[in-house]
Structures are given as structure tokens and as C-alpha cells.
Motif scaffolding. Sequence first.
Motif, PDB file in Angstrom:
ATOM      1  N   GLY A 112      37.506  53.812  55.681  1.00  0.00           N
ATOM      2  CA  GLY A 112      36.237  53.698  54.972  1.00  0.00           C
ATOM      3  C   GLY A 112      36.358  53.626  53.466  1.00  0.00           C
ATOM      4  O   GLY A 112      35.374  53.799  52.760  1.00  0.00           O
ATOM      5  N   MET A 113      37.569  53.364  52.953  1.00  0.00           N
ATOM      6  CA  MET A 113      37.741  53.358  51.506  1.00  0.00           C
ATOM      7  C   MET A 113      37.309  52.034  50.892  1.00  0.00           C
ATOM      8  O   MET A 113      37.265  51.003  51.562  1.00  0.00           O
ATOM      9  CB  MET A 113      39.196  53.640  51.130  1.00  0.00           C
ATOM     10  CG  MET A 113      40.162  52.501  51.390  1.00  0.00           C
ATOM     11  SD  MET A 113      41.781  52.813  50.673  1.00  0.00           S
ATOM     12  CE  MET A 113      41.414  52.607  48.933  1.00  0.00           C
ATOM     13  N   SER A 114      36.997  52.077  49.624  1.00  0.00           N
ATOM     14  CA  SER A 114      36.676  50.883  48.863  1.00  0.00           C
ATOM     15  C   SER A 114      37.762  50.684  47.817  1.00  0.00           C
ATOM     16  O   SER A 114      38.049  51.593  47.028  1.00  0.00           O
ATOM     17  CB  SER A 114      35.322  51.048  48.165  1.00  0.00           C
ATOM     18  OG  SER A 114      35.158  50.034  47.186  1.00  0.00           O
ATOM     19  N   PHE A 115      38.369  49.505  47.818  1.00  0.00           N
ATOM     20  CA  PHE A 115      39.397  49.229  46.822  1.00  0.00           C
ATOM     21  C   PHE A 115      38.787  48.915  45.461  1.00  0.00           C
ATOM     22  O   PHE A 115      39.495  48.605  44.517  1.00  0.00           O
ATOM     23  CB  PHE A 115      40.306  48.092  47.298  1.00  0.00           C
ATOM     24  CG  PHE A 115      41.478  48.572  48.112  1.00  0.00           C
ATOM     25  CD1 PHE A 115      42.734  48.695  47.535  1.00  0.00           C
ATOM     26  CD2 PHE A 115      41.323  48.939  49.424  1.00  0.00           C
ATOM     27  CE1 PHE A 115      43.809  49.157  48.259  1.00  0.00           C
ATOM     28  CE2 PHE A 115      42.401  49.398  50.175  1.00  0.00           C
ATOM     29  CZ  PHE A 115      43.648  49.512  49.588  1.00  0.00           C
ATOM     30  N   LEU A 116      37.465  49.010  45.380  1.00  0.00           N
ATOM     31  CA  LEU A 116      36.801  48.870  44.095  1.00  0.00           C
ATOM     32  C   LEU A 116      36.689  50.223  43.405  1.00  0.00           C
ATOM     33  O   LEU A 116      36.271  50.307  42.251  1.00  0.00           O
ATOM     34  CB  LEU A 116      35.405  48.259  44.282  1.00  0.00           C
ATOM     35  CG  LEU A 116      35.379  46.877  44.950  1.00  0.00           C
ATOM     36  CD1 LEU A 116      33.946  46.393  45.112  1.00  0.00           C
ATOM     37  CD2 LEU A 116      36.185  45.868  44.147  1.00  0.00           C
ATOM     38  N   SER A 117      37.077  51.290  44.098  1.00  0.00           N
ATOM     39  CA  SER A 117      37.051  52.642  43.543  1.00  0.00           C
ATOM     40  C   SER A 117      38.466  53.056  43.148  1.00  0.00           C
ATOM     41  O   SER A 117      39.356  53.129  43.992  1.00  0.00           O
ATOM     42  CB  SER A 117      36.501  53.635  44.574  1.00  0.00           C
ATOM     43  OG  SER A 117      36.806  54.961  44.215  1.00  0.00           O
ATOM     44  N   ALA A 144      36.792  38.251  47.955  1.00  0.00           N
ATOM     45  CA  ALA A 144      35.523  38.313  47.223  1.00  0.00           C
ATOM     46  C   ALA A 144      34.723  39.574  47.532  1.00  0.00           C
ATOM     47  O   ALA A 144      33.875  39.993  46.735  1.00  0.00           O
ATOM     48  CB  ALA A 144      34.688  37.071  47.545  1.00  0.00           C
ATOM     49  N   LYS A 145      34.972  40.191  48.700  1.00  0.00           N
ATOM     50  CA  LYS A 145      34.257  41.407  49.087  1.00  0.00           C
ATOM     51  C   LYS A 145      35.012  42.685  48.707  1.00  0.00           C
ATOM     52  O   LYS A 145      34.604  43.782  49.069  1.00  0.00           O
ATOM     53  CB  LYS A 145      33.994  41.387  50.589  1.00  0.00           C
ATOM     54  CG  LYS A 145      33.062  40.273  51.030  1.00  0.00           C
ATOM     55  CD  LYS A 145      32.816  40.318  52.533  1.00  0.00           C
ATOM     56  CE  LYS A 145      31.875  39.209  52.968  1.00  0.00           C
ATOM     57  NZ  LYS A 145      31.642  39.251  54.446  1.00  0.00           N
ATOM     58  N   GLY A 146      36.130  42.527  48.000  1.00  0.00           N
ATOM     59  CA  GLY A 146      36.898  43.697  47.599  1.00  0.00           C
ATOM     60  C   GLY A 146      37.772  44.245  48.714  1.00  0.00           C
ATOM     61  O   GLY A 146      38.270  45.366  48.622  1.00  0.00           O
ATOM     62  N   GLN A 147      37.982  43.436  49.763  1.00  0.00           N
ATOM     63  CA  GLN A 147      38.849  43.861  50.861  1.00  0.00           C
ATOM     64  C   GLN A 147      40.282  43.395  50.600  1.00  0.00           C
ATOM     65  O   GLN A 147      40.506  42.354  49.983  1.00  0.00           O
ATOM     66  CB  GLN A 147      38.347  43.275  52.191  1.00  0.00           C
ATOM     67  CG  GLN A 147      36.952  43.740  52.565  1.00  0.00           C
ATOM     68  CD  GLN A 147      36.867  45.251  52.734  1.00  0.00           C
ATOM     69  OE1 GLN A 147      37.620  45.841  53.506  1.00  0.00           O
ATOM     70  NE2 GLN A 147      35.952  45.878  52.011  1.00  0.00           N
TER      71      GLN A 147
END
Length: 238
Positions: A112-117, A144-147
Motif C-alpha cells: 500500500g505504499m506510494s513512491f510519491l512519498s 505516470a501514476k507513480g507506480q
Amino acid sequence: MKNHRTAAITKAEKMTQELPYERFIRFGPEHLTEAELLAIIIRTGTQEKSALQLAEQVLSLAKYPKEGLLGLYDVTLEELESIHGIGEVKAVKLKCLTELSMRMSCAKAKEGMSFLSSGQVAAYFMEQLRHRETECVVLVCLDAKGQVICEKKMSEGSVTMSLISPREIFLTALEHRAVTIILVHNHPSGDPTPSKSDKELTEHVRESGEQMGIPLLDHIIIGDRRYVSFREASWFIS
């Protein structure tokens, strides 16, 4: 009365003499010490030492400040095999245990992590990089979705950040059709404070990324349970 007291003492002594495996079955893993958990993995001892005593000797190899199970990551096969009763098979099992624990920690961090954080990216790479004795530089390519599209190790060993070419970084980014990129590397000293070469490379990559339309989202330096994010610290401009 005396007989009841004797029986109670005998029962208490029996509990302390239980083997780690028996204690695991009776109480569950959460009630075992690190040595007892390792003793179950080691399984058998020698004529002179029990599996538990061998486990305690294994834990003693961990070097400050990484003591206990955490320190086993840096203990070599040769060091483990130097303990009488820990042959190659047991040493390999113990090293596999440390590798599995690291991978489990990384897998949990990725859920559930975001690589934008920046904080979540640092948490994800922390167990992979903070134990290393040499610098390791990783390029993370995002869509484009930060994945994550890919994670590629750009260098490992004594190579310093100043010797890494932005050209290598963007060839990889273009190959994987990255929309944005993140750089992550560790400082073996445990101090994540950026060096002059760290800042210079970050600025060069940032400028190249703007020209090529593949922005550098962040550069994160991993220390020992600490990290520095260029994005959070607003250090993109030298």
C-alpha cells in the motif's frame, strides 16, 4: 506443606529446563528469546554445548551497534562456521534466515505504499541498504501514476556518487519508458547527511531530467534508521 512447596519448585525448575521447541509449543514464538528462536533453527548442539548455548554464541558475533538478531546480517559464513557445532549447513540456514527477514520487512513496507512519498520510499529501502558496508546506488523508474516500473542497481562497492554518470541513469530511464525517476543510495557510516558530490550529482541529474522530460522526483540517502530526502529538504538547487 513442605511437599507442596517442593512440588512447586520442581515444577518451576522443569519449566526453566524446557527445550526452546517445547516452550514454542506451550507458549508461542512471542514468548521466546532471540537465542531460543535461533536454537530451534540450529536444532542440535554438540556434546559440550546445547543448541541454546550455540545460539547464544552466534548472537555474540553481532557487532555493536547492531546487536542481537539485527547484527547477524553483517556476520559472515566464515565467522559462523568458526563456532564449533555450526557447520556449513547451519551457517547457510542462519544467513538465509537474515535474508528472509530483510525481504519480509521490505515486502511489508511496500504494501500500500506510494513512491510519491519520500518517507515511504525510505522505509521500503531501509532494510535493503542500511546494513551494507559499501555504497549502493539504486535508480527507481516510475510510470505516470507513480507506480514502480523497475528498480535498477546502478553501482555497488567503493564507487562514489561523483563517478556515476547522468547519462547511464537516463539511458536506463528511457529504456524502461519512465515518466519520473528517484535516486536512492546509502551511506555505510550510518549518517545520511549529503556530501558535496551527492549534491552535485543530484543537481546534474535534476537539470538533465528537466531537459529530457523525465523529472528527478527525489534523491533519498539512507543511513542507519535515518534518511535524508532532497525533496523534503529543498536541496535540489546547490
